[in-house]
Design a protein around this motif. Structure first.
Motif, mmCIF file in Angstrom:
data_model
loop_
_atom_site.group_PDB
_atom_site.id
_atom_site.type_symbol
_atom_site.label_atom_id
_atom_site.label_comp_id
_atom_site.label_asym_id
_atom_site.label_seq_id
_atom_site.Cartn_x
_atom_site.Cartn_y
_atom_site.Cartn_z
ATOM 1 N N ASP A 116 3.340 -36.414 14.067
ATOM 2 C CA ASP A 116 4.045 -35.135 14.064
ATOM 3 C C ASP A 116 5.220 -35.182 13.102
ATOM 4 O O ASP A 116 5.869 -36.220 12.929
ATOM 5 C CB ASP A 116 4.574 -34.792 15.460
ATOM 6 N N THR A 166 4.712 -29.762 13.421
ATOM 7 C CA THR A 166 3.407 -29.808 12.764
ATOM 8 C C THR A 166 2.741 -31.134 13.083
ATOM 9 O O THR A 166 3.326 -32.190 12.890
ATOM 10 C CB THR A 166 3.546 -29.670 11.242
ATOM 11 N N ARG A 167 1.521 -31.073 13.577
ATOM 12 C CA ARG A 167 0.750 -32.278 13.864
ATOM 13 C C ARG A 167 -0.348 -32.423 12.811
ATOM 14 O O ARG A 167 -1.134 -31.506 12.570
ATOM 15 C CB ARG A 167 0.133 -32.218 15.256
ATOM 16 N N SER A 209 -2.187 -28.678 13.275
ATOM 17 C CA SER A 209 -1.917 -27.804 14.416
ATOM 18 C C SER A 209 -0.410 -27.685 14.564
ATOM 19 O O SER A 209 0.342 -28.545 14.094
ATOM 20 C CB SER A 209 -2.552 -28.349 15.699
ATOM 21 N N TYR A 210 0.026 -26.612 15.218
ATOM 22 C CA TYR A 210 1.442 -26.278 15.242
ATOM 23 C C TYR A 210 1.915 -25.999 16.664
ATOM 24 O O TYR A 210 1.159 -25.531 17.518
ATOM 25 C CB TYR A 210 1.715 -25.045 14.363
ATOM 26 N N GLY A 211 3.188 -26.307 16.886
ATOM 27 C CA GLY A 211 3.842 -25.975 18.138
ATOM 28 C C GLY A 211 5.225 -25.435 17.849
ATOM 29 O O GLY A 211 5.837 -25.766 16.821
ATOM 30 N N PRO A 242 2.175 -29.711 19.643
ATOM 31 C CA PRO A 242 0.951 -28.911 19.488
ATOM 32 C C PRO A 242 -0.085 -29.297 20.541
ATOM 33 O O PRO A 242 -0.067 -30.410 21.090
ATOM 34 C CB PRO A 242 0.480 -29.279 18.068
ATOM 35 N N GLU A 243 -0.999 -28.379 20.809
ATOM 36 C CA GLU A 243 -1.980 -28.613 21.862
ATOM 37 C C GLU A 243 -3.023 -29.651 21.448
ATOM 38 O O GLU A 243 -3.454 -30.462 22.259
ATOM 39 C CB GLU A 243 -2.673 -27.304 22.237
#
Length: 360
Positions: free
Chosen positions: A181, A189-190, A207-209, A215-216
């Motif tokens: 991450d 951001t992963r 993937s984003y959180g 992130p999931e």
């Protein structure tokens, strides 16, 4: 290795007026920007309305890019030394203007540029290099209609236009090479690197959180999953979207194919022809040994006379010492990102039997 450091014990205080204006400007413009760095826009039932929106956004990006080009020209006319005196705030304001212009990719590069004067010895060279890359991106955007399709898609992606994965689904048993991450004030951001056992392709899942949230998507390093992926439209077509999964991640004996250190340098040079703004490429190095090199480290070919320096950010990190301990002076296989700042190791395997060892 890439994870942000822990918060310090500095007491909270009131933000300077300039910082408050920048933050406020970003909040006001967030509704007009994309939901993520490459998040697709919600499709419209009216193609003509969608076309007009796209034209208006392109006009705003052109105006913002032109303003940035003038800012760079002013910097060069005044001399690079002035960048150290003015500090980071003017670049934050410029980045906020790029967000207003709906060009989040330009905004991100401007923030990186603003941090260069405080990055240590040699910063004027790095600042000039980044200015040149931004100028090249500006010219590419202005003349995007005349570029090859792949390069034009790369320019749109670098500017920050959203895109959807349009490549045909590719089914394979995907080995999870690495997962880590990075985070800023807005987004986590992963990055997940996958290797196809049958296609021998190395692809990237993003993937984003929201800030402060993971992130999931989570895929354990060293396992493999049978799934389909579809590529996004850029020159390298490395970034993919995860499609149908046919089995959960499970143990595997698969190991990625590797190259020598000189082969890794060649691979990065070839990738730059398609994407001049590329910082790194994913590379697997076979039969390399970590050895000290002055104040840093390098990965030396066990069967040759070439080596790759490790990126400066790798020094004194726990992952480096895990790599050194795994090797013990013997050759190992290492996956990482190779670029102009050196090689960043992410995962390693012993020469004999053994599981993947995450280094980040």
């Amino acid at each position: 290795m890439r994870e942000p450091g822990a918060e310090g014990a500095v007491p909270e205080g009131e933000a300077p007026e300039g910082v408050r204006r920048v933050v406020a400007g970003r909040r006001e413009s967030s509704d007009a920007g994309a939901a993520g760095p490459t998040a697709p826009e919600v499709p419209s039932g009216d193609p003509e309305a969608a076309r007009r929106r796209a034209e208006r956004r392109a006009e705003r990006i052109t105006a913002g890019a032109t303003e940035l080009e003038q800012r760079l020209a002013d910097l060069l006319c005044a001399g690079l030394a002035g960048a150290e005196r003015t500090g980071h705030e003017p670049w934050e304001e410029t980045a906020a203007r790029m967000v207003d212009a709906q060009a989040p990719g330009l905004a991100s590069r401007v923030r990186e540029l603003g941090a260069i004067p405080s990055s240590g010895p040699g910063w004027p060279v790095r600042l000039l290099e980044e200015c040149a890359l931004l100028h090249l991106l500006y010219r590419g955007w202005l003349h995007r209609e005349r570029l090859p399709d792949g390069l034009a898609a790369t320019v749109r992606s670098r500017v920050g236009l959203p895109a959807s994965a349009d490549g045909p689904p590719v089914r394979d048993h995907w080995l999870v090479l690495a997962q880590f991450d990075t985070a800023d004030a807005r987004l986590t951001t992963r990055r997940v690197w996958l290797y196809g056992a049958e296609t021998h392709r190395t692809v990237l899942l993003l993937s984003y959180g929201a800030a402060g949230r993971s992130p999931e998507l989570a895929l354990p390093v060293g396992l493999a999953l049978e799934a389909e992926v579809s590529a996004y439209p850029d020159a390298g077509r490395q970034r993919v979207a995860l499609g149908r999964r046919f089995a959960p991640p499970g143990p595997t004996r698969t190991r990625p194919r590797g190259v020598t250190t000189s082969g890794a340098a060649v691979r990065y040079g070839e990738a730059l022809r398609d994407d001049p703004w590329l910082d790194t490429v994913p590379v697997v190095l076979e039969r390399v040994v970590p050895v000290p090199d002055g104040d840093g480290w390098q990965l030396a070919d066990a069967d040759g006379d070439s080596a790759l320096p490790l990126a400066r950010t790798t020094g004194n990190q726990p992952g480096l010492w895990r790599l050194v301990a795994l090797s013990g002076g013997a050759p190992v296989t290492v996956f990482g990102e190779c670029g102009h700042r050196g090689f960043t190791p992410l995962t390693a395997w012993p020469t004999g039997p053994g599981t993947a060892v995450p280094l980040c």
